[in-house]
Design a protein around this motif. Structure first.
Motif, PDB file in Angstrom:
ATOM      1  N   ALA A   1       0.823  -1.212   0.000  1.00  0.00           N
ATOM      2  CA  ALA A   1       0.000   0.000   0.000  1.00  0.00           C
ATOM      3  C   ALA A   1       0.854   1.258   0.000  1.00  0.00           C
ATOM      4  CB  ALA A   1      -0.930  -0.003   1.218  1.00  0.00           C
ATOM      5  N   HIS A   2       0.286   2.308  -0.578  1.00  0.00           N
ATOM      6  CA  HIS A   2       0.916   3.628  -0.562  1.00  0.00           C
ATOM      7  C   HIS A   2       0.155   4.509   0.411  1.00  0.00           C
ATOM      8  CE1 HIS A   2       1.730   7.791  -1.896  1.00  0.00           C
ATOM      9  NE2 HIS A   2       2.920   7.313  -2.222  1.00  0.00           N
ATOM     10  N   ASN A   3       0.798   4.877   1.497  1.00  0.00           N
ATOM     11  CA  ASN A   3       0.219   5.785   2.488  1.00  0.00           C
ATOM     12  C   ASN A   3       0.285   7.210   1.943  1.00  0.00           C
ATOM     13  OD1 ASN A   3       0.301   7.645   4.928  1.00  0.00           O
ATOM     14  ND2 ASN A   3      -0.060   5.697   5.967  1.00  0.00           N
ATOM     15  N   LYS A   4      -0.697   8.025   2.293  1.00  0.00           N
ATOM     16  CA  LYS A   4      -0.728   9.416   1.797  1.00  0.00           C
ATOM     17  C   LYS A   4       0.528  10.195   2.177  1.00  0.00           C
ATOM     18  CE  LYS A   4      -5.594  10.488   1.112  1.00  0.00           C
ATOM     19  NZ  LYS A   4      -6.697  11.385   1.451  1.00  0.00           N
ATOM     20  N   ASN A   5       1.181   9.774   3.268  1.00  0.00           N
ATOM     21  CA  ASN A   5       2.379  10.488   3.723  1.00  0.00           C
ATOM     22  C   ASN A   5       3.669   9.977   3.089  1.00  0.00           C
ATOM     23  OD1 ASN A   5       0.898  12.110   5.556  1.00  0.00           O
ATOM     24  ND2 ASN A   5       0.820  10.401   6.991  1.00  0.00           N
ATOM     25  N   PHE A   6       3.579   8.888   2.312  1.00  0.00           N
ATOM     26  CA  PHE A   6       4.786   8.334   1.689  1.00  0.00           C
ATOM     27  C   PHE A   6       5.216   9.202   0.506  1.00  0.00           C
ATOM     28  CE2 PHE A   6       3.839   3.601   2.888  1.00  0.00           C
ATOM     29  CZ  PHE A   6       4.163   3.891   4.204  1.00  0.00           C
ATOM     30  N   PRO A   7       6.533   9.314   0.302  1.00  0.00           N
ATOM     31  CA  PRO A   7       7.009  10.060  -0.877  1.00  0.00           C
ATOM     32  C   PRO A   7       6.782   9.260  -2.158  1.00  0.00           C
ATOM     33  CG  PRO A   7       8.858   9.065   0.289  1.00  0.00           C
ATOM     34  CD  PRO A   7       7.645   8.815   1.132  1.00  0.00           C
ATOM     35  N   GLY A   8       6.495   9.959  -3.241  1.00  0.00           N
ATOM     36  CA  GLY A   8       6.460   9.368  -4.585  1.00  0.00           C
ATOM     37  C   GLY A   8       5.693   8.070  -4.702  1.00  0.00           C
ATOM     38  N   THR A   9       6.364   7.050  -5.252  1.00  0.00           N
ATOM     39  CA  THR A   9       5.728   5.751  -5.498  1.00  0.00           C
ATOM     40  C   THR A   9       6.237   4.698  -4.509  1.00  0.00           C
ATOM     41  OG1 THR A   9       7.437   5.288  -7.144  1.00  0.00           O
ATOM     42  CG2 THR A   9       5.356   6.211  -7.938  1.00  0.00           C
ATOM     43  N   PHE A  10       6.521   5.118  -3.299  1.00  0.00           N
ATOM     44  CA  PHE A  10       7.016   4.221  -2.255  1.00  0.00           C
ATOM     45  C   PHE A  10       5.840   3.434  -1.662  1.00  0.00           C
ATOM     46  CE2 PHE A  10       8.326   3.205   2.092  1.00  0.00           C
ATOM     47  CZ  PHE A  10       9.621   2.729   1.892  1.00  0.00           C
ATOM     48  N   TYR A  11       5.986   2.102  -1.605  1.00  0.00           N
ATOM     49  CA  TYR A  11       4.942   1.237  -1.058  1.00  0.00           C
ATOM     50  C   TYR A  11       5.485   0.452   0.129  1.00  0.00           C
ATOM     51  CZ  TYR A  11       1.715   1.954  -4.952  1.00  0.00           C
ATOM     52  OH  TYR A  11       0.836   2.502  -5.856  1.00  0.00           O
ATOM     53  N   SER A  12       4.576   0.039   1.011  1.00  0.00           N
ATOM     54  CA  SER A  12       5.000  -0.741   2.169  1.00  0.00           C
ATOM     55  C   SER A  12       3.884  -1.697   2.581  1.00  0.00           C
ATOM     56  CB  SER A  12       5.381   0.189   3.324  1.00  0.00           C
ATOM     57  OG  SER A  12       5.987  -0.545   4.381  1.00  0.00           O
ATOM     58  N   THR A  13       4.142  -2.440   3.655  1.00  0.00           N
ATOM     59  CA  THR A  13       3.147  -3.353   4.209  1.00  0.00           C
ATOM     60  C   THR A  13       2.123  -2.557   5.021  1.00  0.00           C
ATOM     61  OG1 THR A  13       4.702  -3.705   6.015  1.00  0.00           O
ATOM     62  CG2 THR A  13       4.700  -5.334   4.281  1.00  0.00           C
TER      63      THR A  13
ATOM     64  N   ASP B   1      -3.994   5.737   0.023  1.00  0.00           N
ATOM     65  CA  ASP B   1      -4.603   6.269  -1.208  1.00  0.00           C
ATOM     66  C   ASP B   1      -4.456   5.313  -2.391  1.00  0.00           C
ATOM     67  OD1 ASP B   1      -1.907   6.637  -1.684  1.00  0.00           O
ATOM     68  OD2 ASP B   1      -2.010   8.820  -1.792  1.00  0.00           O
ATOM     69  N   HIS B   2      -3.594   4.297  -2.249  1.00  0.00           N
ATOM     70  CA  HIS B   2      -3.501   3.280  -3.301  1.00  0.00           C
ATOM     71  C   HIS B   2      -2.949   1.999  -2.708  1.00  0.00           C
ATOM     72  CE1 HIS B   2      -1.931   1.199  -6.971  1.00  0.00           C
ATOM     73  NE2 HIS B   2      -3.117   1.587  -7.400  1.00  0.00           N
ATOM     74  N   ALA B   3      -3.494   0.873  -3.139  1.00  0.00           N
ATOM     75  CA  ALA B   3      -3.005  -0.438  -2.713  1.00  0.00           C
ATOM     76  C   ALA B   3      -3.257  -1.420  -3.849  1.00  0.00           C
ATOM     77  CB  ALA B   3      -3.714  -0.897  -1.436  1.00  0.00           C
ATOM     78  N   ASP B   4      -2.394  -2.434  -3.952  1.00  0.00           N
ATOM     79  CA  ASP B   4      -2.550  -3.376  -5.066  1.00  0.00           C
ATOM     80  C   ASP B   4      -1.764  -4.648  -4.763  1.00  0.00           C
ATOM     81  OD1 ASP B   4      -3.432  -4.331  -7.487  1.00  0.00           O
ATOM     82  OD2 ASP B   4      -2.742  -2.581  -8.624  1.00  0.00           O
ATOM     83  N   TRP B   5      -2.044  -5.668  -5.590  1.00  0.00           N
ATOM     84  CA  TRP B   5      -1.253  -6.903  -5.552  1.00  0.00           C
ATOM     85  C   TRP B   5      -0.053  -6.724  -6.482  1.00  0.00           C
ATOM     86  CZ3 TRP B   5      -2.301 -10.147  -1.850  1.00  0.00           C
ATOM     87  CH2 TRP B   5      -3.610 -10.265  -1.369  1.00  0.00           C
ATOM     88  N   PHE B   6       1.128  -7.068  -5.997  1.00  0.00           N
ATOM     89  CA  PHE B   6       2.352  -6.960  -6.798  1.00  0.00           C
ATOM     90  C   PHE B   6       3.031  -8.325  -6.855  1.00  0.00           C
ATOM     91  CE2 PHE B   6       1.604  -2.684  -5.241  1.00  0.00           C
ATOM     92  CZ  PHE B   6       1.918  -1.885  -6.336  1.00  0.00           C
ATOM     93  N   HIS B   7       3.360  -8.754  -8.075  1.00  0.00           N
ATOM     94  CA  HIS B   7       4.095 -10.005  -8.234  1.00  0.00           C
ATOM     95  C   HIS B   7       5.501  -9.841  -7.662  1.00  0.00           C
ATOM     96  CE1 HIS B   7       6.137 -13.415 -10.198  1.00  0.00           C
ATOM     97  NE2 HIS B   7       4.938 -13.977 -10.171  1.00  0.00           N
TER      98      HIS B   7
END
Length: 278
Positions: free
Chosen positions: A167-179, A244-250
């Motif tokens: 998931a991408h938290n609203k406070n994360f920079p750019g296209t950084f995703y985390s658990t 604000d965004h979350a998805d499945w990533f291979h």
């Protein structure tokens, strides 16, 4: 004189110093650490501090570093720094120091913050005192002990075969995703928090929860409890408040994610990658 920062540093947290030998100090000011111009943490021996022009408003024993008593000292606001040093926030030092030193910094930051925020009794308003034998602020009005605050959180890597839910938290920079992560509520188990937080944030249900490990995260006082969990049901719907965004990533096509040398989120991802590749 700077004490060399090696990977074989050993830190043992303690509340009372029972050793009389010379000590090691780490220095803080406004929740930032005194470092060299290259952002390397500076550790000072007693003799160094004696000849420096630095003055301090607080000093607390935190444990033993390589069997030597270790303290953190809080700089007086008027203290002038030497030209070779600067103040660096702990976030700016992540992944750039041995694990034992991160523990020293984490403990220093949390205890400094705790003492600064608990100077007066919440019952009678009198000044609080440090307790003589426990790590606690104390007031006699109601035998009130205020211990350092620790806020337990769950952090979870949800997986579905070869895919990871990130998931991408609203406070994360750019296209950084985390658990996904969240605080455990009063009266709630860690497992109940996992089911609630994941459903609240992305409307997904999980199963087969498995504990992975924990990490102190001093921003300001979290204890992160890391878990793996498997997808059960639901379509991803980010809450729009935190996520604000979350998805499945291979696993072979991941976005920018944290690394294991910095956070338990990265360790969860790396452990699952290793499992898939082996």
């Amino acid at each position: 004189k700077m004490i060399p920062l090696t990977d074989n540093l050993v830190f043992t947290p303690e509340n009372i110093n029972s050793v009389s030998e010379s000590s090691i100090s780490i220095i803080l000011k406004n929740q930032e650490f005194l470092t060299s111009k290259t952002s390397e943490i500076l550790l000072f021996e007693d003799e160094d501090l004696k000849w420096s022009e630095m003055t301090f408003v607080d000093k607390q024993f935190i444990g033993y570093l390589n069997d030597k008593p270790c303290f953190f000292n809080v700089l007086n606001s008027e203290s002038i720094l030497s030209e070779e040093t600067m103040l660096t926030p702990l976030r700016g030092l992540l992944g750039r120091m041995p694990d034992a030193l991160f523990t020293v910094c984490s403990r220093s930051l949390q205890l400094s913050d705790w003492k600064r925020n608990n100077q007066f009794c919440g019952v009678c308003g009198s000044p609080m005192n440090s307790h003589e034998t426990e790590r606690a602020m104390f007031c006699e009005c109601n035998n009130l002990f205020i211990y350092p605050r620790i806020s337990p959180c769950i952090i979870v890597l949800v997986t579905k075969g070869e895919e990871m839910l990130l998931a991408h938290n609203k406070n994360f920079p750019g296209t950084f995703y985390s658990t996904l992560a969240g605080f455990i509520e009063a009266g709630e188990s860690a497992e109940a928090a996992i089911h609630r937080e994941i459903y609240e944030e992305v409307k997904v249900k999980v199963q087969n929860i498995e504990y992975f490990g924990s990490q102190s995260w001093p921003f300001p006082s979290q204890l992160m409890l890391g878990y793996h969990a498997e997808y059960s049901e639901g379509e991803i719907q980010p809450d729009g408040v935190e996520i604000d965004h979350a998805d499945w990533f291979h696993f072979e096509d991941l976005p920018q994610v944290p690394t294991g040398n910095i956070s338990i989120s990265g360790q969860l991802i790396e452990s699952y990658l290793n499992k898939l590749k082996n």
